[in-house]
Design an enzyme around this catalytic site. Sequence first.
Site, PDB file in Angstrom:
ATOM      1  N   ASN A 124       1.317  -1.056   0.094  1.00 15.90           N
ATOM      2  CA  ASN A 124      -0.272   0.133   0.359  1.00 15.90           C
ATOM      3  C   ASN A 124       0.939   1.360  -0.049  1.00 15.90           C
ATOM      4  O   ASN A 124       1.368   1.243   1.633  1.00 15.90           O
ATOM      5  CB  ASN A 124      -0.906  -0.251   1.244  1.00 15.90           C
ATOM      6  CG  ASN A 124      -1.417   1.351   1.306  1.00 15.90           C
ATOM      7  OD1 ASN A 124      -1.277   2.309   0.671  1.00 15.90           O
ATOM      8  ND2 ASN A 124      -1.852   1.372   2.564  1.00 15.90           N
TER       9      ASN A 124
ATOM     10  N   LYS B  45       0.045   4.888  -0.558  1.00 20.04           N
ATOM     11  CA  LYS B  45      -0.395   5.736   0.331  1.00 20.04           C
ATOM     12  C   LYS B  45      -0.864   6.285  -0.840  1.00 20.04           C
ATOM     13  O   LYS B  45      -0.427   6.446  -2.159  1.00 20.04           O
ATOM     14  CB  LYS B  45       0.065   5.727   1.089  1.00 20.04           C
ATOM     15  CG  LYS B  45      -0.340   4.475   2.037  1.00 20.04           C
ATOM     16  CD  LYS B  45       0.021   5.121   3.974  1.00 20.04           C
ATOM     17  CE  LYS B  45       0.073   3.629   4.681  1.00 20.04           C
ATOM     18  NZ  LYS B  45      -0.796   3.734   6.445  1.00 20.04           N
TER      19      LYS B  45
ATOM     20  N   HIS C 260      -9.411   1.371   4.168  1.00 23.74           N
ATOM     21  CA  HIS C 260      -8.855   1.605   4.738  1.00 23.74           C
ATOM     22  C   HIS C 260      -8.925   2.281   5.733  1.00 23.74           C
ATOM     23  O   HIS C 260     -10.142   3.199   5.833  1.00 23.74           O
ATOM     24  CB  HIS C 260      -7.893   1.724   4.322  1.00 23.74           C
ATOM     25  CG  HIS C 260      -6.344   1.921   4.393  1.00 23.74           C
ATOM     26  ND1 HIS C 260      -5.317   3.089   5.601  1.00 23.74           N
ATOM     27  CD2 HIS C 260      -4.938   1.243   4.881  1.00 23.74           C
ATOM     28  CE1 HIS C 260      -4.533   2.870   6.156  1.00 23.74           C
ATOM     29  NE2 HIS C 260      -4.111   1.689   5.985  1.00 23.74           N
TER      30      HIS C 260
ATOM     31  N   GLU D 217      -7.499   4.594   7.279  1.00 18.68           N
ATOM     32  CA  GLU D 217      -7.526   6.344   7.381  1.00 18.68           C
ATOM     33  C   GLU D 217      -8.480   6.633   6.672  1.00 18.68           C
ATOM     34  O   GLU D 217      -9.015   8.498   6.328  1.00 18.68           O
ATOM     35  CB  GLU D 217      -6.140   6.236   6.010  1.00 18.68           C
ATOM     36  CG  GLU D 217      -4.364   6.489   7.183  1.00 18.68           C
ATOM     37  CD  GLU D 217      -3.157   6.005   6.299  1.00 18.68           C
ATOM     38  OE1 GLU D 217      -3.101   5.872   4.985  1.00 18.68           O
ATOM     39  OE2 GLU D 217      -2.353   4.836   7.179  1.00 18.68           O
TER      40      GLU D 217
ATOM     41  N   GLU E 217      -5.983  -5.486  10.022  1.00 19.39           N
ATOM     42  CA  GLU E 217      -5.492  -3.547  10.499  1.00 19.39           C
ATOM     43  C   GLU E 217      -5.016  -3.190  12.277  1.00 19.39           C
ATOM     44  O   GLU E 217      -5.847  -1.645  11.434  1.00 19.39           O
ATOM     45  CB  GLU E 217      -5.163  -2.707   9.389  1.00 19.39           C
ATOM     46  CG  GLU E 217      -4.380  -3.430   8.078  1.00 19.39           C
ATOM     47  CD  GLU E 217      -4.094  -2.790   7.522  1.00 19.39           C
ATOM     48  OE1 GLU E 217      -2.976  -3.100   7.163  1.00 19.39           O
ATOM     49  OE2 GLU E 217      -4.870  -1.378   6.615  1.00 19.39           O
TER      50      GLU E 217
ATOM     51  N   GLY F 121       1.776   3.034  10.984  1.00 22.02           N
ATOM     52  CA  GLY F 121       2.980   3.580  10.766  1.00 22.02           C
ATOM     53  C   GLY F 121       3.534   4.237  12.155  1.00 22.02           C
ATOM     54  O   GLY F 121       3.880   5.392  12.725  1.00 22.02           O
TER      55      GLY F 121
ATOM     56  N   SER G 192       2.093  -2.296  10.395  1.00 25.50           N
ATOM     57  CA  SER G 192       4.337  -1.741  11.179  1.00 25.50           C
ATOM     58  C   SER G 192       4.468  -2.950  10.033  1.00 25.50           C
ATOM     59  O   SER G 192       5.719  -3.422  11.692  1.00 25.50           O
ATOM     60  CB  SER G 192       4.332  -1.521  12.684  1.00 25.50           C
ATOM     61  OG  SER G 192       3.818  -0.361  12.460  1.00 25.50           O
TER      62      SER G 192
END
Length: 219
Positions: free
Chosen positions: A8, A10, A85, A87, A149, A155, A186
């Site tokens: 990913n 991003k 996701h 985010e 996740e 992150g 991570s």
Amino acid sequence: MKKIIIANFKMNPSSKKKASVLFKAFDIKTKRTVILCPPFPFLEKGKNYFLGAQNCSCQESGAHTGQVSASMLKSVGCRYVLIGHSERRAFFYESNKRINFKIKICLKNKLKPILCIGEKLGESKEEVLKTQLKEGLKGIKEKIIIAYEPVWAIGTGKNCTKENLLESYRYIKKLVPQSLVLYGGSVNSENSEELLSVVDGLLVGGASLDKKEFLKIIK
Ligand code: PGA
């Protein structure tokens, strides 16, 4: 079955040229199924990896400025789409209902959605996962790939432990027995083998932008 490794990217890298360098480096024969998910303008087909998108519109077509439809993704060679996701849930206010629409649109366009789920720090893992799966998969009979996740692991450099991950894996499998369950948060070349020993695949963010790191993970 081959384990799945998803990159990913991003909103990275900063140019098409830099993205092409990554695509070329990762276009190798490996024992894993590799899926690369770059930003929309950098979608570039290769021989040895599958192409995925990071999102798609919940509308099929029409006056939706700035949106990209599932059929467009299909037409440029995408096979997979990340849906929900954390985010997108946090910064774009994506609800489980909208996520459910997106999954249905992907399926209608013969794309494979990858449903991302996970709890935030302090939330009840069981409750969050149960709700996200129930509402996100409402009315869907097809086998959907699930990416677990935990938001606190994304992150942060704090990945899930093997024991904790095994517990989540079993819990998700109990709720959606037919699905493949991946882990993200991570992941790096040092922890990937151990994490991969308990799940069907990995979703890699930061480490997928580092050529050497990601090559070690997919080899
Ligand atoms: P990370 O991101 O590997 O940088 O933690 C994972 C993700 O957000 O999919």
